[in-house]
Design a protein around this motif. Structure first.
Motif, mmCIF file in Angstrom:
data_model
loop_
_atom_site.group_PDB
_atom_site.id
_atom_site.type_symbol
_atom_site.label_atom_id
_atom_site.label_comp_id
_atom_site.label_asym_id
_atom_site.label_seq_id
_atom_site.Cartn_x
_atom_site.Cartn_y
_atom_site.Cartn_z
ATOM 1 N N GLN A 116 107.933 77.850 24.142
ATOM 2 C CA GLN A 116 107.836 78.170 25.557
ATOM 3 C C GLN A 116 108.780 77.334 26.423
ATOM 4 N N SER A 117 108.905 76.061 26.139
ATOM 5 C CA SER A 117 109.799 75.221 26.948
ATOM 6 C C SER A 117 111.240 75.699 26.838
ATOM 7 N N LEU A 118 111.657 76.049 25.624
ATOM 8 C CA LEU A 118 113.022 76.541 25.426
ATOM 9 C C LEU A 118 113.233 77.860 26.154
ATOM 10 N N VAL A 119 112.247 78.747 26.102
ATOM 11 C CA VAL A 119 112.361 80.053 26.758
ATOM 12 C C VAL A 119 112.447 79.873 28.274
ATOM 13 N N GLN A 120 111.677 78.946 28.840
ATOM 14 C CA GLN A 120 111.714 78.725 30.287
ATOM 15 C C GLN A 120 113.091 78.247 30.737
ATOM 16 N N VAL A 121 113.658 77.287 30.007
ATOM 17 C CA VAL A 121 114.992 76.795 30.362
ATOM 18 C C VAL A 121 116.027 77.901 30.183
ATOM 19 N N ALA A 122 115.898 78.677 29.116
ATOM 20 C CA ALA A 122 116.859 79.758 28.867
ATOM 21 C C ALA A 122 116.800 80.799 29.976
ATOM 22 N N CYS A 123 115.598 81.168 30.393
ATOM 23 C CA CYS A 123 115.463 82.160 31.470
ATOM 24 C C CYS A 123 116.067 81.624 32.768
ATOM 25 N N TRP A 124 115.792 80.376 33.076
ATOM 26 C CA TRP A 124 116.359 79.809 34.310
ATOM 27 C C TRP A 124 117.877 79.807 34.257
ATOM 28 N N CYS A 125 118.423 79.405 33.129
ATOM 29 C CA CYS A 125 119.878 79.303 33.000
ATOM 30 C C CYS A 125 120.534 80.684 33.064
ATOM 31 N N ILE A 126 119.911 81.684 32.460
ATOM 32 C CA ILE A 126 120.458 83.040 32.514
ATOM 33 C C ILE A 126 120.420 83.564 33.940
ATOM 34 N N GLY A 127 119.325 83.252 34.658
ATOM 35 C CA GLY A 127 119.247 83.693 36.037
ATOM 36 C C GLY A 127 120.294 83.037 36.920
ATOM 37 N N GLU A 128 120.563 81.746 36.684
ATOM 38 C CA GLU A 128 121.536 81.023 37.509
ATOM 39 C C GLU A 128 122.972 81.389 37.152
ATOM 40 N N TYR A 129 123.250 81.438 35.847
ATOM 41 C CA TYR A 129 124.638 81.582 35.408
ATOM 42 C C TYR A 129 124.841 82.853 34.589
ATOM 43 N N GLY A 130 124.109 83.886 34.964
ATOM 44 C CA GLY A 130 124.247 85.157 34.245
ATOM 45 C C GLY A 130 125.643 85.738 34.335
ATOM 46 N N ASP A 131 126.343 85.500 35.442
ATOM 47 C CA ASP A 131 127.700 86.018 35.566
ATOM 48 C C ASP A 131 128.632 85.376 34.547
ATOM 49 N N ARG A 176 106.516 83.712 32.049
ATOM 50 C CA ARG A 176 106.767 85.025 32.664
ATOM 51 C C ARG A 176 107.314 84.866 34.083
ATOM 52 N N GLY A 177 106.829 83.830 34.783
ATOM 53 C CA GLY A 177 107.363 83.579 36.121
ATOM 54 C C GLY A 177 108.843 83.230 36.074
ATOM 55 N N PHE A 178 109.250 82.408 35.111
ATOM 56 C CA PHE A 178 110.668 82.087 34.943
ATOM 57 C C PHE A 178 111.471 83.350 34.649
ATOM 58 N N ALA A 179 110.939 84.200 33.752
ATOM 59 C CA ALA A 179 111.671 85.402 33.361
ATOM 60 C C ALA A 179 111.797 86.381 34.530
ATOM 61 N N LEU A 180 110.726 86.533 35.331
ATOM 62 C CA LEU A 180 110.785 87.454 36.461
ATOM 63 C C LEU A 180 111.776 86.949 37.521
#
Length: 770
Positions: A470-485, A523-527
């Motif tokens: 879960q910790s890895l998934v939360q960081v991954a979701c945040w990073c994808i949201g920030e630097y998805g471009d 789920r909050g991180f992913a949304l």
């Protein structure tokens, strides 16, 4: 069973009982018979009956009714009865029993008995259960026996004196001269008792400690005699001459040499001799060497001697006995901070102990390995720790991850290595990390600007591979949201190029949202990441809008609230979506206050019955009508029009208007700058009272057609007596040019009490141009 059976027969019958009930029946019948015989005036078998009662007591059954019989037997002139009586007193009596006071006179008489064995019985009993009162009464007799000619009695008397000193420390001065004279004895038993007594005296009294420091040369000579003496069958234990006495002398030397240069110098040569001449292949030799190491580390020893002590502990690490390895690592743990380089020489052996099957040894090896991490060995030692993490027992995972994180934070050779190490830990044991790991890693990634592309690619691959951590998934979701471009760009020099499409990224986030393994926070991180991607992609915005709308009716309240707010951004405030969801600024850049701190009139003060604080009238714009009651759109853009408009303006000198004054707290309003559609004001808080104002906060509300932005305050504490101020800047954007009106809530604490007031500002002072 007949009441007159012998002790051996009673033991045989009790042991042959098949059930506990049968055993209780046998014991009850025998106890009844013993009671009856105790009541007989002339009973020749009293010692025989008391012996049986003591066996019953050893089995855990009540035997208190034999206490008075112990007193009678102690007073008997026969040695066989005295022996059983004293044994019963040591087992059935203690200092809390009144019956113990009845034997004081008998003990005193027996201490003067002509037989050394009777004297020995009295000494053992006093040392076992003597109360403070008994010790005070009999201490002179014990001191007399310390000067006796019989070695057997002097040994017993020394150990009895130890008990007296523990019970009545002020009696220690009585035994000091006699204890010093016992050091010249040749009998090992007397020497052992004397060393134990001197140790107790030195621990109880600093004056006695200083006095016995003069006896260090004498103790050194005794110890040298033990080390260099030949084989003695009487004292030899596994090839070591009287290791018990050696250990006691080393402990006493440790106490005498602590914080004393002269005493430490006198014993340095001896300690080196013991360390080099003692065989460590046997347990007895290891015990002597261990005490030698503790003594070397506790006194002011030479640096070479300390290195020798560390090397001895290093040899202990190779011992097959796990107990010896455990105490070795425990000792190394205590000295690793003071002798770091010496302990570093044994790093390989310590790391090998991580593979030990014993959990205690493994835990000690882990703690010591973490303490050995430095900037020089961080890369090599971290590889071993990460390898251990992959196979360590569950109870050590949390401790291991915390230690790795702390070491990486202190000694990371580069940011990329730091990020890779933390991601490796999250991939291996993401469920065992601390709660603050996720925000700490996010902050680290934010500051590593040149690694954003590398990090988002690596986290994306980790997310696609495994979503159970879960910790890895939360960081991954945040990073994808920030630097998805950067992820969709597909160009990253640090890693192999991977072509990722918009659908691939959204599929990965949807998998996290729909997985039963995902926690509500995940789920909050992913949304949020999905919502942020709406400003970073071009072709799948409708799909993102659909995903967000689905969770508007989610059973999880937190997730539902987020989805509803994000839906509102799409529908009502789409023109602000890009500014609200833009990339997080780097640490250290000036940013406006978050949107959740920008309140409209109803959100902050709706339905409030608080009286409004009156304020003096001030020249300004024409009075406005009542403020509208609808919600106000709020801008949280970090690069919006307001900053563009005000970026090049220098704050002019402006008049201040007092809007609040109460409890010594004064709030003034100052107009810094003004244009046709915007105005910048400063709220300045001062304190004229004699105590500091703490937790000083301001909240503001404006009509819905006005956009409000509050910058961070200069502090939350206003010093007393006007020695300081707290300033907060407020930016008001008025595109419709309505009459400005602002309501401010003032909160603060003073002298343990909390105050909260509300003031309404209907007009603003003019700006005075330079």
């Amino acid at each position: 069973m007949s009441p007159s059976v012998r002790l051996q027969e009673m033991i045989r019958v009790i042991r042959s009982a098949r059930t506990q009930g049968e055993e209780r029946g046998v014991i009850q019948r025998e106890c009844a018979a013993i009671r009856a015989q105790f009541r007989q005036a002339d009973n020749g078998g009293r010692s025989h009956n008391l012996a049986k009662l003591l066996y019953v007591h050893m089995l855990g059954y009540p035997a208190h009714f034999g206490q008075m019989e112990c007193v009678r037997l102690i007073a008997s002139p026969r040695y066989s009865e005295k022996r059983v009586g004293y044994l019963g007193a040591m087992m059935l009596l203690d200092e809390k029993q009144d019956a113990s006071l009845l034997i004081t006179n008998s003990i005193k008489n027996d201490l003067s008995h002509s037989s050394q064995y009777v004297q020995s019985l009295a000494l053992c009993t006093l040392a076992c259960m003597g109360s403070a009162e008994m010790c005070r009464d009999l201490a002179p007799e014990i001191e007399r026996l310390l000067r006796a000619s019989n070695s057997y009695i002097k040994k017993k008397a020394a150990l009895c004196a130890v008990h007296i000193v523990r019970k009545v420390p002020e009696l220690g001065e009585l035994f000091t001269p006699s204890a010093r004279s016992l050091l010249s004895e040749k009998n090992h038993g007397v020497l052992h008792g004397a060393v134990v007594l001197i140790t107790e005296l030195c621990q109880r009294s600093p004056d006695t400690l200083a006095q016995f420091r003069k006896a260090v040369p004498e103790l050194v000579q005794v110890m040298k005699g033990l080390v260099m003496s030949g084989y003695s069958p009487e004292h030899n234990v596994a090839g070591i001459s009287d290791p018990f006495l050696q250990v006691r002398i080393l402990r006493l030397l440790r106490i005498l040499g602590r914080n004393d240069d002269v005493a430490s110098d006198a014993m340095n040569d001896l300690l080196a001799q013991v360390a080099t001449n003692t065989d460590s292949s046997k347990t007895a030799g290891s015990a002597v060497l261990y005490e030698t190491v503790l003594t070397v580390m506790d006194i002011k020893s030479e640096s070479g001697l300390r290195v020798l002590a560390v090397n001895i502990l290093g040899r202990f690490l190779l011992n097959n006995d796990r107990n010896i390895r455990y105490i070795s690592m425990t000792s190394l743990q205590k000295i690793v901070q003071t002798d770091h380089n010496a302990v570093q020489r044994h790093r390989g052996t310590i790391v090998d102990c991580l593979k030990d099957q014993d959990a205690s040894v493994k835990r000690r090896a882990l703690e010591l390995s973490l303490a050995l991490v430095s900037a020089v060995n961080i890369r090599s030692l971290m590889k071993e720790l990460l390898l251990f993490l992959s196979c360590c027992p569950p109870e050590l995972r949390s401790h291991t991850t915390s230690g790795i994180f702390n070491a990486a934070e202190r000694y990371a050779p580069s940011q990329r290595w730091h990020i890779d190490t933390i991601l490796h830990v999250l991939t291996t044991a993401g469920g065992d990390v601390r709660d603050e790991t996720v925000p700490n890693l996010i902050q680290l990634i934010t500051t590593a600007t040149e690694l954003h592309c590398y990090t988002v690619h690596k986290l994306y691959r980790a997310l696609v591979t495994d979503i159970s951590q879960q910790s890895l998934v939360q960081v991954a979701c945040w990073c994808i949201g920030e630097y998805g471009d950067l992820l969709l760009g597909g160009e990253c020099e640090e890693t192999e190029p991977v072509q990722v499409t918009e659908d691939d990224v959204l599929d990965a986030l949807e998998t996290v949202l729909q997985s039963h393994m995902s926690a509500p926070a995940t789920r909050g991180f992913a949304l949020t990441a999905t919502m942020k991607l709406s400003t970073r992609i071009t072709h799948n915005v409708d799909r993102i809008r659909s995903i967000v709308s689905i969770y508007g009716s989610c059973i999880d309240v937190e997730l539902q609230q987020r989805a509803v707010e994000y839906n509102a951004l799409f529908k009502k405030y789409d023109h602000m979506r890009a500014a609200v969801l833009e990339r997080m600024p780097e640490e250290g850049t000036e940013t406006p206050q978050p949107a959740d701190q920008v309140c409209d009139l109803l959100d902050l003060l709706g339905g409030s019955d608080e009286p409004l604080q009156p304020r003096p009238a001030a020249p300004g714009p024409a009075p406005a009508g009542p403020a509208p009651a609808g919600p106000a759109p709020v801008s949280s853009s970090t690069g919006g029009d307001l900053l563009d408009l005000l970026g090049d303006l220098d704050p002019p000198t402006a008049p201040c208007v007092k809007v609040y004054e109460k409890n010594g707290v004064t709030l003034t309003l100052q107009c810094d700058s003004q244009t046709d559609t915007s105005i910048t004001v400063s709220l300045i808080g001062s304190n004229s009272s004699h105590c500091d104002i703490t937790n000083f906060t301001l909240q503001a509300a404006v009509p819905k057609s006005v956009q409000l932005q509050m910058k961070a305050p200069s502090g939350d504490v206003i010093p007393a007596d006007g020695l300081g101020q707290v300033t907060q800047t407020v930016l008001l954007n008025n595109p419709n040019k309505v009459s400005l009106r602002m309501r401010v809530r003032v909160s603060y604490s003073a002298q343990g009490s909390t105050f909260q007031d509300t003031v309404q500002i209907d007009s603003f002072p003019p700006v005075t141009c330079e």
